[in-house]
Design a protein around this motif. Structure first.
Motif, PDB file in Angstrom:
ATOM      1  N   MET A   1      21.972 -18.266 -50.882  1.00  0.00           N
ATOM      2  CA  MET A   1      20.731 -19.022 -50.667  1.00  0.00           C
ATOM      3  C   MET A   1      20.318 -19.732 -51.954  1.00  0.00           C
ATOM      4  O   MET A   1      19.213 -19.588 -52.464  1.00  0.00           O
ATOM      5  CB  MET A   1      19.620 -18.107 -50.170  1.00  0.00           C
ATOM      6  CG  MET A   1      19.911 -17.448 -48.834  1.00  0.00           C
ATOM      7  SD  MET A   1      18.565 -16.410 -48.230  1.00  0.00           S
ATOM      8  CE  MET A   1      17.327 -17.671 -47.900  1.00  0.00           C
ATOM      9  N   ALA A   2      21.260 -20.480 -52.520  1.00  0.00           N
ATOM     10  CA  ALA A   2      20.990 -21.182 -53.775  1.00  0.00           C
ATOM     11  C   ALA A   2      19.973 -22.295 -53.528  1.00  0.00           C
ATOM     12  O   ALA A   2      19.892 -22.886 -52.459  1.00  0.00           O
ATOM     13  CB  ALA A   2      22.291 -21.765 -54.324  1.00  0.00           C
ATOM     14  N   PHE A 124      13.945  -2.412 -55.342  1.00  0.00           N
ATOM     15  CA  PHE A 124      14.612  -3.057 -54.215  1.00  0.00           C
ATOM     16  C   PHE A 124      14.917  -4.513 -54.529  1.00  0.00           C
ATOM     17  O   PHE A 124      14.201  -5.163 -55.297  1.00  0.00           O
ATOM     18  CB  PHE A 124      13.745  -2.967 -52.952  1.00  0.00           C
ATOM     19  CG  PHE A 124      13.247  -1.590 -52.652  1.00  0.00           C
ATOM     20  CD1 PHE A 124      14.149  -0.551 -52.433  1.00  0.00           C
ATOM     21  CD2 PHE A 124      11.893  -1.310 -52.601  1.00  0.00           C
ATOM     22  CE1 PHE A 124      13.704   0.729 -52.183  1.00  0.00           C
ATOM     23  CE2 PHE A 124      11.432  -0.028 -52.339  1.00  0.00           C
ATOM     24  CZ  PHE A 124      12.345   0.996 -52.134  1.00  0.00           C
ATOM     25  N   THR A 125      15.943  -5.016 -53.903  1.00  0.00           N
ATOM     26  CA  THR A 125      16.354  -6.392 -54.191  1.00  0.00           C
ATOM     27  C   THR A 125      15.241  -7.392 -53.884  1.00  0.00           C
ATOM     28  O   THR A 125      15.083  -8.380 -54.594  1.00  0.00           O
ATOM     29  CB  THR A 125      17.606  -6.750 -53.377  1.00  0.00           C
ATOM     30  OG1 THR A 125      17.315  -6.634 -51.972  1.00  0.00           O
ATOM     31  CG2 THR A 125      18.766  -5.819 -53.729  1.00  0.00           C
ATOM     32  N   MET A 126      14.475  -7.163 -52.828  1.00  0.00           N
ATOM     33  CA  MET A 126      13.410  -8.098 -52.471  1.00  0.00           C
ATOM     34  C   MET A 126      12.257  -8.076 -53.463  1.00  0.00           C
ATOM     35  O   MET A 126      11.408  -8.973 -53.453  1.00  0.00           O
ATOM     36  CB  MET A 126      12.904  -7.836 -51.045  1.00  0.00           C
ATOM     37  CG  MET A 126      12.244  -6.502 -50.844  1.00  0.00           C
ATOM     38  SD  MET A 126      11.453  -6.372 -49.196  1.00  0.00           S
ATOM     39  CE  MET A 126      12.802  -6.679 -48.083  1.00  0.00           C
ATOM     40  N   ASN A 127      12.194  -7.045 -54.307  1.00  0.00           N
ATOM     41  CA  ASN A 127      11.158  -6.978 -55.329  1.00  0.00           C
ATOM     42  C   ASN A 127      11.650  -7.473 -56.680  1.00  0.00           C
ATOM     43  O   ASN A 127      10.901  -7.445 -57.656  1.00  0.00           O
ATOM     44  CB  ASN A 127      10.661  -5.541 -55.476  1.00  0.00           C
ATOM     45  CG  ASN A 127       9.881  -5.076 -54.274  1.00  0.00           C
ATOM     46  OD1 ASN A 127       9.362  -5.895 -53.511  1.00  0.00           O
ATOM     47  ND2 ASN A 127       9.790  -3.770 -54.080  1.00  0.00           N
ATOM     48  N   ALA A 128      12.906  -7.910 -56.751  1.00  0.00           N
ATOM     49  CA  ALA A 128      13.485  -8.371 -58.010  1.00  0.00           C
ATOM     50  C   ALA A 128      13.721  -9.875 -57.976  1.00  0.00           C
ATOM     51  O   ALA A 128      14.685 -10.382 -58.534  1.00  0.00           O
ATOM     52  CB  ALA A 128      14.788  -7.628 -58.287  1.00  0.00           C
ATOM     53  N   ALA A 137      11.245 -22.654 -58.615  1.00  0.00           N
ATOM     54  CA  ALA A 137      12.641 -22.237 -58.450  1.00  0.00           C
ATOM     55  C   ALA A 137      12.743 -20.718 -58.497  1.00  0.00           C
ATOM     56  O   ALA A 137      12.156 -20.072 -59.376  1.00  0.00           O
ATOM     57  CB  ALA A 137      13.508 -22.851 -59.543  1.00  0.00           C
ATOM     58  N   VAL A 138      13.464 -20.139 -57.544  1.00  0.00           N
ATOM     59  CA  VAL A 138      13.577 -18.685 -57.422  1.00  0.00           C
ATOM     60  C   VAL A 138      14.865 -18.213 -58.081  1.00  0.00           C
ATOM     61  O   VAL A 138      15.937 -18.809 -57.887  1.00  0.00           O
ATOM     62  CB  VAL A 138      13.545 -18.262 -55.940  1.00  0.00           C
ATOM     63  CG1 VAL A 138      13.794 -16.761 -55.798  1.00  0.00           C
ATOM     64  CG2 VAL A 138      12.194 -18.630 -55.327  1.00  0.00           C
ATOM     65  N   PHE A 139      14.762 -17.131 -58.846  1.00  0.00           N
ATOM     66  CA  PHE A 139      15.891 -16.514 -59.520  1.00  0.00           C
ATOM     67  C   PHE A 139      16.208 -15.187 -58.840  1.00  0.00           C
ATOM     68  O   PHE A 139      15.318 -14.346 -58.658  1.00  0.00           O
ATOM     69  CB  PHE A 139      15.573 -16.279 -60.999  1.00  0.00           C
ATOM     70  CG  PHE A 139      15.253 -17.534 -61.758  1.00  0.00           C
ATOM     71  CD1 PHE A 139      16.240 -18.201 -62.472  1.00  0.00           C
ATOM     72  CD2 PHE A 139      13.966 -18.065 -61.737  1.00  0.00           C
ATOM     73  CE1 PHE A 139      15.945 -19.369 -63.166  1.00  0.00           C
ATOM     74  CE2 PHE A 139      13.663 -19.226 -62.429  1.00  0.00           C
ATOM     75  CZ  PHE A 139      14.661 -19.891 -63.146  1.00  0.00           C
TER      76      PHE A 139
END
Length: 398
Positions: A1-2, A124-128, A137-139
């Protein structure tokens, strides 16, 4: 999901945020939004709390914010966190960190300037997920965007290691699944089952805080049933059994049918047997208010009707008791508790001597007033006349 960016959520233009991110040089990559604000914005959910991560050391954060005229509260500066208040907007600002020592309850951290290292220590991945304040822009280093799209709560790295670092993550896994999840992560579930006994090492206050949040999450009913089935709560709340999980499901259905918002203490009352309420309230170290509500919720609805119960127990307490007893609470939803339009002075004026007789007679008047559906002052005066007359005759015949 780049190439994912934050939507134009309303919070991004809250007062003071531009000044705050400028002070921390976000334009050069020294500050990014992180955690719940990023996650919830991507899900289209409202955002209440803002967290900003920065590569600057805590003292440098304080210096820069104060130089910009932003109030700084050192809420957790030893662990790298301060609260910044800019134009009335509060933001938790935390320096990038890495764990040095963890024992399942506490962590010793070292400050860092490595964004991936900071992300790796989160649960959790969704919190990182991090986001650039200017561009949005999301990292994402650990597949959090894919997990968010799949509605899957997944530990970062080895679930057993994550749980060993902080045992509370067992309950957080289920709470986040109840709030966001649709697909249960099998590895995470297996790790929580394997390490459920670790919950015994936690303070009961931390357990209670997570449990109460979980109980009002959108998918609390199936998640609690899963937790009960897999023995997650058995080490700390062995009283919660399959019957309790079934009662919770019934209560949730009644809440929805009546249009009553979920309440954590009411739902906890559904999970346990009435005789266990006092002990569980004490074990979880609930506040005095919550302990009282828990015990009262299990007391039954009585036979006087919802309005009488609302008068005697308070509207909130009556709604709890009615729902748990399978009775309709809707008559109370827009009801204002009335006040008896008569006091002890009116009884003295009618001839009663000050003392116990006044209190006893006033109680009888109140009982009749309740039983008659809270009639107006004229009827209350007639009831008072009759009850005072009866009290005076009883006194003369004594």
């Amino acid at each position: 999901m780049a190439g994912v960016t934050l939507p134009d959520a309303g919070w991004r233009t809250w007062p003071g945020l531009d000044r705050l991110t400028t002070a921390l040089d976000a334009a050069s990559g020294h500050a990014r939004w992180v955690g719940g604000a990023v996650r919830d914005s991507l899900l289209g959910l409202p955002v209440a709390d803002l967290d900003l991560a920065t590569s600057f050391a805590p003292q440098e954060v304080v210096r820069r914010l104060e130089a910009a005229g932003i109030k700084v509260v050192p809420t957790g500066i030893a662990h790298g966190t301060v609260t910044a208040i800019a134009d009335g907007t509060m933001v938790e600002v935390t320096t990038l960190r890495r764990d040095v020592v963890t024992d399942g309850r506490h962590a010793v951290v070292a400050f860092s300037d490595d964004w991936r290292e900071d992300a790796a220590r989160r649960d959790f991945t969704m919190n990182a997920l991090y986001a650039d304040p200017a561009t949005g822009a999301v990292f994402d280093w650990f597949g959090g965007l894919d997990d968010l799209a799949a509605r899957r709560v997944r530990f970062i790295g080895d679930p057993l290691r994550r749980i060993a670092e902080d045992h509370l993550r067992i309950l957080r896994f289920f709470r986040f699944h109840a709030r966001f999840g649709e697909v249960i992560d099998a590895d995470g579930l297996a790790a929580c089952v394997a390490r459920a006994n670790d919950l015994m090492a936690l303070s009961r206050e931390r357990i209670a805080a997570e449990l109460l949040k979980l109980l009002v999450a959108p998918r609390a009913v199936p998640v609690v049933a899963l937790m009960q089935e897999r023995g997650i709560l058995r080490p700390v709340l062995p009283e919660i059994d399959a019957a309790g999980a079934a009662r919770l499901a019934t209560l949730a259905g009644r809440e929805a049918a009546a249009g009553v918002p979920a309440a954590a203490i009411r739902r906890l009352a559904a999970l346990i047997a009435p005789e266990a309420a006092e002990a569980i309230g004490a074990r979880l170290k609930l506040s005095n208010v919550d302990r009282k509500r828990l015990m009262q919720a299990t007391a039954g609805a009585g036979e006087e009707g919802p309005l009488a119960l609302g008068y005697r127990a308070g509207v909130e307490g009556a709604i709890d008791r009615l729902l748990l007893a399978g009775q309709d609470p809707r008559p109370l939803l827009a009801w204002d508790r009335p006040v008896l339009p008569l006091g002890g002075g009116a009884l003295v004026a009618r001839g009663l001597a000050k003392g116990p007789d006044v209190a006893h007679t006033l109680r009888r008047i109140e009982d009749r007033w309740i039983a008659e559906g809270f009639p107006a002052e004229e009827r209350v005066a007639a009831i008072a006349d009759a009850e005072v007359d009866q009290a005076l005759r009883s006194r003369r015949n004594a």
